[in-house]
Design a protein around this motif. Sequence first.
Motif, mmCIF file in Angstrom:
data_model
loop_
_atom_site.group_PDB
_atom_site.id
_atom_site.type_symbol
_atom_site.label_atom_id
_atom_site.label_comp_id
_atom_site.label_asym_id
_atom_site.label_seq_id
_atom_site.Cartn_x
_atom_site.Cartn_y
_atom_site.Cartn_z
ATOM 1 N N ASP A 246 4.213 3.488 -5.049
ATOM 2 C CA ASP A 246 3.498 4.265 -6.066
ATOM 3 C C ASP A 246 3.243 3.364 -7.285
ATOM 4 N N GLY B 177 0.800 -1.227 0.000
ATOM 5 C CA GLY B 177 0.000 0.000 0.000
ATOM 6 C C GLY B 177 0.829 1.272 0.000
ATOM 7 N N LEU B 178 2.148 1.153 0.241
ATOM 8 C CA LEU B 178 3.014 2.340 0.277
ATOM 9 C C LEU B 178 3.636 2.631 -1.086
ATOM 10 N N ARG C 247 8.713 6.903 1.361
ATOM 11 C CA ARG C 247 7.485 6.213 0.980
ATOM 12 C C ARG C 247 6.449 6.293 2.126
ATOM 13 N N GLU C 248 6.915 6.062 3.346
ATOM 14 C CA GLU C 248 5.988 6.108 4.498
ATOM 15 C C GLU C 248 5.514 7.524 4.749
ATOM 16 N N ALA D 195 5.126 9.817 2.556
ATOM 17 C CA ALA D 195 4.203 10.228 1.484
ATOM 18 C C ALA D 195 2.838 9.552 1.601
ATOM 19 N N ARG D 196 2.856 8.278 2.009
ATOM 20 C CA ARG D 196 1.594 7.527 1.939
ATOM 21 C C ARG D 196 1.224 6.796 3.220
#
Length: 264
Positions: free
Chosen positions: A44, A41-42, A259-260, A262-263
Amino acid sequence: MAVRISDMFSLTRYGRRRKALLQPFPDAWRTLLASSLVHWGLLDDDERTRLEDLVRVFLVDKKWQAARDFDLTEDIRVLISAMACLLILGLDDGYYDTVRWIEVHPTTVVRTGLRGTGVPGVVSDSPLPILGEASFDGPVIIAWDAAVANARHPERGHNVVYHEFAHKLDMGDRLVDGTPRFEDADTRQRWIEVCTVEFESLRRGEAGPLLDPYGAVNPAEFFAVVTEIFFDRPLDLQHAKPDLYGVLQSFYRQDPAARERARG
Ligand SMILES: [Zn+2]
C-alpha cells in the motif's frame, strides 16, 4: 570534549543517510520496481513510502562491488536493495547494520577448495555452484540473473536476495542458528518451538511439497528457505503451515498473505 573516532564515524554515516533521504525517490526507480518486482505492486502507499526510504539509505550506506567485467548498473543496485529492504519493512533500520557490502555477479559462482557443508563436521572439496552467499564479515554475494528472475516469478518460491539477507538477519545476534534477534522472550520462545517442529518434519521428509528440502541442512538454512516462501507464496504457507506463518509474521511484523488477499 573530544569526539571519539566511533562518534565521527557515526556522524558521517548519519549525514550520508540524511542526505540520501533529502533526495526525492526517482520516478524511474518506481517504474523499474513496478515492472520488475511483483511484490512492489502488493504494497500500500504507506508501505511503499517506507520501502523507498529504506532503499535510498541502503543504496548509499552499503558498499557495492561488481564481479570482474560485470556492469553493475544503478537499476541492478535499486532492485537488489528493494528486495533486501522488503524484509525489514516492519523492523528497525539497524537490522542491516551488519551488512557491509554487496558483491554482484552476472550469474552462478562456482566455489572450489575445501569448505564446510553446513553439516557439522562435514567438509567437501568438490566444485559448488552457488547463487548467493552470506557470511559474518564478508560481502553478501548475489547472482544477478537469478535475482532478476526471482523478482518476476514469486510463484516459484525462490528468491536468492531474500535467502541471503535472511541469513544476515539471523546473524544479527552474532549466532547463525536460525533464530534472529527478538525484542521479547515469549515471542522468541514460540519461534523456537514452532521452528523446531517444522525443521524436524522437513528432516524426516514429512513437510510436504512447499518447503525446499535444502532447508533441512541446518536451522540457519531452514530460516532462509522459509523466509523465501513467506514472502513469495504467503497464502500457500499460511494455508499449509499456519503456525510457521504466524511466527514468521511475528518476527517480520508483516502480513504478506493479507497483502496478497487485498491486492493480489
Ligand atoms: Zn543459505
